[in-house]
Design a protein around this motif. Structure first.
Motif, PDB file in Angstrom:
ATOM      1  N   SER A  91       0.849  -1.192   0.000  1.00  0.00           N
ATOM      2  CA  SER A  91       0.000   0.000   0.000  1.00  0.00           C
ATOM      3  C   SER A  91       0.881   1.237   0.000  1.00  0.00           C
ATOM      4  O   SER A  91       1.888   1.300   0.704  1.00  0.00           O
ATOM      5  CB  SER A  91      -0.915   0.013   1.233  1.00  0.00           C
ATOM      6  OG  SER A  91      -1.756  -1.109   1.243  1.00  0.00           O
ATOM      7  N   THR A  96      -4.430   4.056   3.937  1.00  0.00           N
ATOM      8  CA  THR A  96      -5.693   3.610   3.349  1.00  0.00           C
ATOM      9  C   THR A  96      -6.685   4.762   3.384  1.00  0.00           C
ATOM     10  O   THR A  96      -6.909   5.363   4.442  1.00  0.00           O
ATOM     11  CB  THR A  96      -6.271   2.415   4.133  1.00  0.00           C
ATOM     12  OG1 THR A  96      -5.326   1.341   4.115  1.00  0.00           O
ATOM     13  CG2 THR A  96      -7.575   1.951   3.522  1.00  0.00           C
ATOM     14  N   TYR A 119      -6.497   1.420  12.682  1.00  0.00           N
ATOM     15  CA  TYR A 119      -5.203   1.905  12.220  1.00  0.00           C
ATOM     16  C   TYR A 119      -4.409   2.505  13.368  1.00  0.00           C
ATOM     17  O   TYR A 119      -4.933   2.715  14.464  1.00  0.00           O
ATOM     18  CB  TYR A 119      -5.397   2.928  11.098  1.00  0.00           C
ATOM     19  CG  TYR A 119      -6.134   2.346   9.921  1.00  0.00           C
ATOM     20  CD1 TYR A 119      -5.450   1.711   8.894  1.00  0.00           C
ATOM     21  CD2 TYR A 119      -7.532   2.377   9.863  1.00  0.00           C
ATOM     22  CE1 TYR A 119      -6.129   1.139   7.826  1.00  0.00           C
ATOM     23  CE2 TYR A 119      -8.218   1.804   8.800  1.00  0.00           C
ATOM     24  CZ  TYR A 119      -7.507   1.184   7.787  1.00  0.00           C
ATOM     25  OH  TYR A 119      -8.184   0.609   6.747  1.00  0.00           O
ATOM     26  N   TYR A 253      -7.054   9.565   5.754  1.00  0.00           N
ATOM     27  CA  TYR A 253      -6.355   8.300   5.581  1.00  0.00           C
ATOM     28  C   TYR A 253      -6.089   7.624   6.931  1.00  0.00           C
ATOM     29  O   TYR A 253      -5.820   8.311   7.931  1.00  0.00           O
ATOM     30  CB  TYR A 253      -4.998   8.527   4.900  1.00  0.00           C
ATOM     31  CG  TYR A 253      -5.093   9.076   3.499  1.00  0.00           C
ATOM     32  CD1 TYR A 253      -5.161   8.235   2.401  1.00  0.00           C
ATOM     33  CD2 TYR A 253      -5.077  10.462   3.278  1.00  0.00           C
ATOM     34  CE1 TYR A 253      -5.229   8.744   1.111  1.00  0.00           C
ATOM     35  CE2 TYR A 253      -5.148  10.979   1.994  1.00  0.00           C
ATOM     36  CZ  TYR A 253      -5.223  10.117   0.912  1.00  0.00           C
ATOM     37  OH  TYR A 253      -5.284  10.617  -0.354  1.00  0.00           O
ATOM     38  N   SER A 256      -1.235   2.535   8.720  1.00  0.00           N
ATOM     39  CA  SER A 256      -0.985   1.246   9.382  1.00  0.00           C
ATOM     40  C   SER A 256       0.326   1.298  10.169  1.00  0.00           C
ATOM     41  O   SER A 256       1.215   2.065   9.848  1.00  0.00           O
ATOM     42  CB  SER A 256      -0.912   0.132   8.356  1.00  0.00           C
ATOM     43  OG  SER A 256      -2.119   0.069   7.618  1.00  0.00           O
TER      44      SER A 256
END
Length: 256
Positions: A91, A96, A119, A253, A256
Motif C-alpha cells: 500500500s 488507506t 489503524y 487516511y 498502518s
C-alpha cells in the motif's frame, strides 16, 4: 605381517554394522552396505521449479511450492490461500483512504464520522479551501466543544516575521488568522497519532499554507493535544464564524 597391515585389520574389525538414521534408509551389518535419503522424510529439490520459488507448509508435515511473485510485491499472510501466504502490492505509504469529499457551499461544517479504529494513526489532508467571507479554519474531535484543545505553533503573520501562537481553545486552529475569501490553493495536513487509544490524551501535529485576509502567504507549523480521553471516532472541519465554505476538498487516511 607388517604393522600397517595389523592396523588396517583392527580398523576394519571395529565396524560391525551401519544403521540408518532419520531421513536415511538402508544400512547393514556385513559386506558392502548402501544408505540413501528417505524421500518421505526430506524435501526433494525437485519441488522447486524456478528462481525465487519458496517452500512453505500447507498443513502439518506437508510442504508445497509458492512461485515468485511480481516485482516489488511483498509476501503477506493470507489464511484463505492454500499456502497461507500470498504475494501482494505494498500500500502506498501504508495509508488507506477512509473518507473523502468536497465542501458544500451551503454549510460551514463537515463532519467525518464512524472512523474505523483499526489503524495506528490518521492523516487528514484539506485542499483548496476558502469561505464565503474571511474566516479561520478550525477542527474539532468527537464533537467536543469544550476548552480542551491545547496547541502551540509557529506562523508568519507578516512577510519575513515569525510569531508564536498557543494556549487552550474550543477547537484546533488550523489557520492563525482569517483565510482570504478566495481560492488561493490553501492546504492543511493534519496528523493524529494513536487515535484509537482509549486511556491516554491524544497528540496531533499539522502544517498549513494559506493566503490570509491581509494578502500575506502564511505558513504555520503546530502541535497540540486533545485534553479528553477516548478513541477518536469523528472529526469536524469548520469555519470559526459560521461562514459557509466556497470550495475545497478533504481526504482522511488511516496509517498502518
Amino acid at each position: 605381517m607388517t604393522k600397517a597391515r595389523d592396523n588396517a585389520d583392527n580398523w576394519a574389525a571395529d565396524i560391525t554394522g551401519v544403521t540408518a538414521g532419520t531421513g536415511i534408509t538402508g544400512g547393514g551389518t556385513s559386506g558392502t552396505v548402501t544408505v540413501t535419503l528417505d524421500g518421505a522424510a526430506v524435501i526433494a529439490p525437485t519441488i522447486v521449479d524456478a528462481k525465487g520459488d519458496l517452500i512453505v507448509a500447507s498443513a502439518a508435515d506437508t510442504v508445497i511450492r509458492v512461485p515468485l511473485g511480481t516485482n516489488n510485491h511483498v509476501l503477506t499472510a493470507d489464511s484463505a490461500t492454500t499456502s497461507g501466504v500470498k504475494w501482494a502490492a505494498v500500500s502506498a505509504g501504508g495509508m488507506t483512504l477512509l473518507s473523502s469529499g468536497t465542501f458544500s457551499t451551503s454549510t460551514s461544517t463537515v463532519t467525518i464520522s464512524s472512523i474505523s479504529g483499526s489503524y495506528k494513526d490518521l492523516r487528514l489532508v484539506i485542499r483548496d479551501y476558502y469561505f464565503a467571507s474571511a474566516s479561520y479554519l478550525q477542527l474539532r474531535l468527537n464533537g467536543n466543544t469544550g476548552n480542551n484543545y491545547y496547541a502551540l505553533g509557529l506562523w508568519a503573520p507578516t512577510a519575513g516575521n515569525v510569531a508564536t501562537n498557543g494556549g487552550k481553545n474550543t477547537a484546533f486552529l488550523l489557520t492563525y488568522d482569517n483565510a482570504a475569501a478566495s481560492n488561493n490553493r490553501n492546504k492543511t495536513v493534519f496528523n493524529l497519532f494513536d487515535y484509537a487509544n482509549t486511556t491516554e490524551l491524544q497528540i496531533a501535529d499539522w502544517k498549513t499554507i494559506y493566503q490570509s485576509n491581509t494578502n500575506n502567504e502564511v505558513f504555520t507549523s503546530s502541535s497540540g493535544s486533545f485534553l479528553d480521553n477516548g478513541a477518536i471516532t469523528s472529526i469536524t472541519i469548520m469555519s470559526n464564524n459560521s461562514s459557509n465554505f466556497s470550495g475545497g476538498s478533504y481526504e482522511l487516511y488511516g496509517i498502518s
